[in-house]
Structure formats: structure tokens, C-alpha cells
Design a protein around this motif. Structure first.
Motif, PDB file in Angstrom:
ATOM      1  N   SER A  25     -74.195-104.307   9.896  1.00  0.00           N
ATOM      2  CA  SER A  25     -73.099-105.009  10.566  1.00  0.00           C
ATOM      3  C   SER A  25     -72.825-106.375   9.941  1.00  0.00           C
ATOM      4  O   SER A  25     -71.797-106.983  10.201  1.00  0.00           O
ATOM      5  CB  SER A  25     -73.408-105.166  12.059  1.00  0.00           C
ATOM      6  OG  SER A  25     -74.666-105.783  12.253  1.00  0.00           O
ATOM      7  N   SER A  38     -69.223-106.686  11.296  1.00  0.00           N
ATOM      8  CA  SER A  38     -68.463-105.495  11.659  1.00  0.00           C
ATOM      9  C   SER A  38     -69.219-104.687  12.700  1.00  0.00           C
ATOM     10  O   SER A  38     -70.354-104.269  12.470  1.00  0.00           O
ATOM     11  CB  SER A  38     -68.217-104.633  10.416  1.00  0.00           C
ATOM     12  OG  SER A  38     -67.561-103.435  10.768  1.00  0.00           O
ATOM     13  N   TYR A  39     -68.579-104.476  13.874  1.00  0.00           N
ATOM     14  CA  TYR A  39     -69.149-103.666  14.949  1.00  0.00           C
ATOM     15  C   TYR A  39     -68.094-102.659  15.412  1.00  0.00           C
ATOM     16  O   TYR A  39     -67.516-102.798  16.493  1.00  0.00           O
ATOM     17  CB  TYR A  39     -69.568-104.544  16.129  1.00  0.00           C
ATOM     18  CG  TYR A  39     -70.723-105.465  15.846  1.00  0.00           C
ATOM     19  CD1 TYR A  39     -72.026-105.042  16.042  1.00  0.00           C
ATOM     20  CD2 TYR A  39     -70.504-106.764  15.392  1.00  0.00           C
ATOM     21  CE1 TYR A  39     -73.093-105.889  15.796  1.00  0.00           C
ATOM     22  CE2 TYR A  39     -71.562-107.617  15.140  1.00  0.00           C
ATOM     23  CZ  TYR A  39     -72.856-107.177  15.352  1.00  0.00           C
ATOM     24  OH  TYR A  39     -73.911-108.021  15.105  1.00  0.00           O
ATOM     25  N   PRO A  40     -67.826-101.635  14.633  1.00  0.00           N
ATOM     26  CA  PRO A  40     -66.718-100.729  14.963  1.00  0.00           C
ATOM     27  C   PRO A  40     -66.904 -99.938  16.255  1.00  0.00           C
ATOM     28  O   PRO A  40     -65.936 -99.651  16.954  1.00  0.00           O
ATOM     29  CB  PRO A  40     -66.645 -99.808  13.750  1.00  0.00           C
ATOM     30  CG  PRO A  40     -67.990 -99.890  13.110  1.00  0.00           C
ATOM     31  CD  PRO A  40     -68.475-101.279  13.351  1.00  0.00           C
ATOM     32  N   ASP A  41     -68.129 -99.579  16.593  1.00  0.00           N
ATOM     33  CA  ASP A  41     -68.350 -98.696  17.752  1.00  0.00           C
ATOM     34  C   ASP A  41     -69.227 -99.328  18.829  1.00  0.00           C
ATOM     35  O   ASP A  41     -69.723 -98.628  19.708  1.00  0.00           O
ATOM     36  CB  ASP A  41     -68.997 -97.384  17.292  1.00  0.00           C
ATOM     37  CG  ASP A  41     -68.174 -96.671  16.240  1.00  0.00           C
ATOM     38  OD1 ASP A  41     -66.948 -96.566  16.446  1.00  0.00           O
ATOM     39  OD2 ASP A  41     -68.738 -96.254  15.216  1.00  0.00           O
ATOM     40  N   LYS A  42     -69.437-100.645  18.772  1.00  0.00           N
ATOM     41  CA  LYS A  42     -70.358-101.299  19.704  1.00  0.00           C
ATOM     42  C   LYS A  42     -69.700-102.497  20.383  1.00  0.00           C
ATOM     43  O   LYS A  42     -68.713-103.046  19.911  1.00  0.00           O
ATOM     44  CB  LYS A  42     -71.605-101.787  18.944  1.00  0.00           C
ATOM     45  CG  LYS A  42     -72.395-100.701  18.210  1.00  0.00           C
ATOM     46  CD  LYS A  42     -73.214 -99.869  19.161  1.00  0.00           C
ATOM     47  CE  LYS A  42     -74.019 -98.803  18.414  1.00  0.00           C
ATOM     48  NZ  LYS A  42     -75.079 -99.384  17.586  1.00  0.00           N
ATOM     49  N   GLN A  43     -70.278-102.887  21.516  1.00  0.00           N
ATOM     50  CA  GLN A  43     -69.915-104.140  22.158  1.00  0.00           C
ATOM     51  C   GLN A  43     -70.708-105.264  21.480  1.00  0.00           C
ATOM     52  O   GLN A  43     -71.861-105.073  21.088  1.00  0.00           O
ATOM     53  CB  GLN A  43     -70.271-104.099  23.646  1.00  0.00           C
ATOM     54  CG  GLN A  43     -69.569-102.991  24.419  1.00  0.00           C
ATOM     55  CD  GLN A  43     -68.136-103.349  24.767  1.00  0.00           C
ATOM     56  OE1 GLN A  43     -67.880-104.280  25.502  1.00  0.00           O
ATOM     57  NE2 GLN A  43     -67.195-102.593  24.217  1.00  0.00           N
ATOM     58  N   GLU A 143     -75.737-106.462  19.465  1.00  0.00           N
ATOM     59  CA  GLU A 143     -74.859-105.322  19.716  1.00  0.00           C
ATOM     60  C   GLU A 143     -75.478-104.420  20.766  1.00  0.00           C
ATOM     61  O   GLU A 143     -76.691-104.415  20.989  1.00  0.00           O
ATOM     62  CB  GLU A 143     -74.645-104.515  18.430  1.00  0.00           C
ATOM     63  CG  GLU A 143     -75.919-103.859  17.922  1.00  0.00           C
ATOM     64  CD  GLU A 143     -75.691-102.950  16.720  1.00  0.00           C
ATOM     65  OE1 GLU A 143     -74.739-103.193  15.969  1.00  0.00           O
ATOM     66  OE2 GLU A 143     -76.477-102.001  16.553  1.00  0.00           O
ATOM     67  N   LYS A 145     -74.238-100.424  22.925  1.00  0.00           N
ATOM     68  CA  LYS A 145     -73.202 -99.516  23.399  1.00  0.00           C
ATOM     69  C   LYS A 145     -72.759 -99.981  24.787  1.00  0.00           C
ATOM     70  O   LYS A 145     -73.569-100.480  25.575  1.00  0.00           O
ATOM     71  CB  LYS A 145     -73.742 -98.090  23.479  1.00  0.00           C
ATOM     72  CG  LYS A 145     -74.037 -97.462  22.123  1.00  0.00           C
ATOM     73  CD  LYS A 145     -74.522 -96.033  22.272  1.00  0.00           C
ATOM     74  CE  LYS A 145     -74.779 -95.401  20.907  1.00  0.00           C
ATOM     75  NZ  LYS A 145     -75.275 -94.006  21.031  1.00  0.00           N
ATOM     76  N   LYS A 146     -71.483 -99.799  25.071  1.00  0.00           N
ATOM     77  CA  LYS A 146     -70.921-100.298  26.321  1.00  0.00           C
ATOM     78  C   LYS A 146     -71.712 -99.809  27.525  1.00  0.00           C
ATOM     79  O   LYS A 146     -71.989-100.570  28.461  1.00  0.00           O
ATOM     80  CB  LYS A 146     -69.459 -99.852  26.437  1.00  0.00           C
ATOM     81  CG  LYS A 146     -68.744-100.389  27.662  1.00  0.00           C
ATOM     82  CD  LYS A 146     -67.275 -99.969  27.659  1.00  0.00           C
ATOM     83  CE  LYS A 146     -66.548-100.529  28.876  1.00  0.00           C
ATOM     84  NZ  LYS A 146     -65.109-100.154  28.887  1.00  0.00           N
TER      85      LYS A 146
END
Length: 354
Positions: A25, A38-43, A143, A145-146
Motif C-alpha cells: 500500500s 493506495s488502499y483500493p479495497d480497504k478502509q 487499514e 476491511k469495513k
């Protein structure tokens, strides 16, 4: 070496020249106007702390290497308290002329030891001059996951209240250091008044006897973020309903969770984990050890709640202690003593004095 000889940018280059990127990231770290992440898929989780000499730390008894380590760990701890993974860190320092280049290198040695332990990238920061001592501003970025993020407001009636490790040791370590500091300065003052030059020379090499109290000093001077507990909870399939780290004292943090969750609690004095050295030191100083554990702060253990159905799983995890349960708000926030008396929990931990 005087810092002025290197200059601001020369100092930054010296401190960061061999930093290696550890996280995908981190796209670009130290060396430009901004870091690129870069955190494309994470909070993204962001926490920051400002530490001031004379308020948050005393260089009489903490060396710069330990200070760097602790400064990083207290921020990393905040990311773990959200059930996240720390990834990057920025470090800003305001430095007075009494510090040398080697002093700041020692600070960075401790800082990098903490970051290396949890694979955190140092990606930027700033340095400036100070007329009032050392100031440290650290931001840690993580980071999650939501669906994995744990807030303070999720505790529910009948949830179990748990803590990691033991409590009160860091506070008793601070009391020990403050006591020895007072003894030292009193001896210096006495030697000056009596004109005893030999005593003053001997005091220049003053070393308190801390034998048997090493754990208390370690807890105060070398804080540890409890990422290991987060890993154990994940391995056991346990998702806390609310969580925070214990920086200002168990009472204060538990009241935060109760307030934000709209609940009450009952915790039991007999279940609060206290190390033997903590109890001995409290007795030596004529202090109530439970009060120290409730209000001392700086333990950086994790306080969290879990559904009652996870009771057996929790009891099988080493390093976690069940200390009580969540109730409806109308029943209040209660401490049940060893002799079954009930007292209202009050926040008496550290607060800023403005």
C-alpha cells in the motif's frame, strides 16, 4: 555533531536514507512533497499523537531510544484498537539546540525498532527548531476491511468485558521513577548547600537500585502495542463488539465505551489482572493497588467486549482476562469489590491540564 551543521534536510536524509518499504500500500515514501498510498479495497485508519517534553515525557529518566520506541508504539496501539493493521507512519519533531544529531539518531533507532516489529513504513514527516524542548508529532495510518473495524459504540447488554495483559504496572513504574528522581534532586540540593564537592561528583554517576522492579520500568519505558492479542482473536474467530486501548486508565476507557454504546457495566475487582511487582510496589508506596489498576493509564493493553456466546473461546486464549459484563444503561457503571460492595465507576485517569 550539532544539528545546524547538517541542516534540516541533511538531518532528514541521515535519519531516513536506508528506510526500506515493506507494504504494497506504500507506493512512495520519504523523498517528495507527499507520500503516496493506495488502499483500493480497504478502509483507511488514521491516528495521531502529540507528545510534549515536560508534559508527556521526562528526559531525566527516559532515554531517547526508548522514547522513540514508545512514541511509535502508542500510535500503533490505536490502529490495533480499531481491529486494524498498521501500515505507515509520519514523524515530525521540534528540536531544541541542546540535542545533537546523535541524540535524534537514537530516537529514530527506537522508532524504527517499533515500526520494524509491526512492519510499518516510515513515509514522511517534518523537523523544525524549538525554544521550549522536544515536541513529537506522530501519525500512524492503517487499514481494515469495513466489516472488521471495531468501534467504541458497539457494546451490547450481556456482552462480556475483557482486558489483555495486566494493569497498573506502567503507572507504578512511573511512580518509582518519580520517587528516585525526587531523591536524586534532594541529594544534589543537600550537597550544594553543604558545599560537598565530592558528593556532587559522585551524584553525577547516580544510579538508583531498581532490582526486583524491572517489569515496572519496562512497562513504563517500553510500551508494547498488543497486536498479538488481535491476531489471537482473529485466529479464534472472535469479533469484538467494542474495543479501545488503555492509555488513560481502565475506568476512563470503560466509561467511554459505555457512554458511546449507551450501556452500563459491572466489573469485578477480584478479576482485574495485576502483576505481583505492581502489588508489591503499591504496598511499598501505601497506595491502593486496585485504584492504580483502574486509573493509572499507559498500560496500552486492549479493553474490549465480546458476545456472551464467545465465553468459552475467550477463556481458552492466554493473556486475556474476563473482568465483567455489560448491562442495561439504567443499572449504571459499577465496580463490585472483593467483599461484594458496589461502587460507581469514576474516571480518574490522566487528562490534559489547560
Amino acid at each position: 555533531m550539532e544539528i545546524a551543521k547538517l541542516g534540516e534536510f541533511g538531518l532528514i536524509d541521515r535519519l531516513t536514507k536506508d528506510i526500506e518499504i515493506k507494504n504494497e500500500s506504500t507506493k512512495y515514501g520519504v523523498g517528495d512533497d507527499c507520500a503516496v498510498l493506495s488502499y483500493p479495497d480497504k478502509q483507511v485508519l488514521v491516528t495521531t499523537d502529540l507528545l510534549m517534553e515536560g508534559v508527556h515525557f521526562d528526559l531525566t529518566y527516559i532515554d531517547l531510544k526508548h522514547l522513540g520506541y514508545k512514541s511509535a508504539m502508542v500510535n500503533i496501539s490505536d490502529i490495533f484498537a480499531m481491529n486494524g493493521t498498521p501500515r505507515q507512519m509520519t514523524v515530525s519533531l521540534a528540536i531544541s539546540k541542546r540535542f545533537s544529531v546523535e541524540d535524534i539518531e537514537a530516537f529514530y533507532t527506537g522508532l524504527r525498532l517499533a515500526c520494524d516489529k509491526w512492519q510499518v513504513d516510515i513515509v514522511g514527516g517534518d523537523t523544525t527548531s524549538s525554544f521550549t524542548g522536544l515536541a513529537i508529532s506522530i501519525t500512524c495510518i492503517g487499514e481494515a476491511k469495513k466489516e472488521n473495524i471495531v468501534y467504541r459504540n458497539g457494546a451490547k447488554n450481556t456482552d462480556l468485558v475483557c482486558v489483555s495483559g495486566d494493569l497498573g504496572a506502567a503507572y507504578m513504574g512511573l511512580q518509582l521513577l518519580e520517587r528516585e528522581k525526587a531523591v536524586y534532586y534532594q541529594q544534589v540540593e543537600d550537597a550544594k548547600k553543604s558545599g560537598n564537592k565530592r558528593a556532587l561528583e559522585e551524584l553525577a554517576h547516580f544510579q538508583p537500585d531498581f532490582s526486583g522492579k524491572e517489569y515496572l520500568l519496562q512497562r513504563q519505558l517500553q510500551a508494547e502495542a498488543r497486536g498479538d492479542i488481535i491476531e489471537k482473536l482473529r485466529e479464534a474467530g472472535i469479533h469484538p463488539t467494542a474495543m479501545m486501548d488503555i492509555s488513560d486508565g481502565l475506568s476512563s476507557e470503560l466509561l467511554h465505551i459505555c457512554k458511546q454504546s449507551g450501556v452500563g457495566c459491572r466489573i469485578y475487582e477480584k478479576n482485574i489482572p495485576i502483576d505481583y511487582q505492581t502489588a508489591v510496589m503499591a504496598e511499598e508506596m501505601n497506595m491502593n493497588v486496585t485504584t492504580c489498576a483502574l486509573n493509572g493509564g499507559e498500560d496500552y493493553e486492549l479493553l474490549f467486549t465480546v458476545p456472551i456466546g464467545d465465553h468459552e473461546k475467550i477463556e481458552q486464549i492466554d493473556g486475556i482476562k474476563l473482568i465483567g459484563h455489560i448491562t442495561e444503561e439504567k443499572f449504571g457503571k459499577v465496580l463490585v469489590t472483593r467483599d461484594n460492595q458496589e461502587f460507581e465507576l469514576k474516571a480518574q485517569g490522566w487528562t490534559s491540564n489547560f
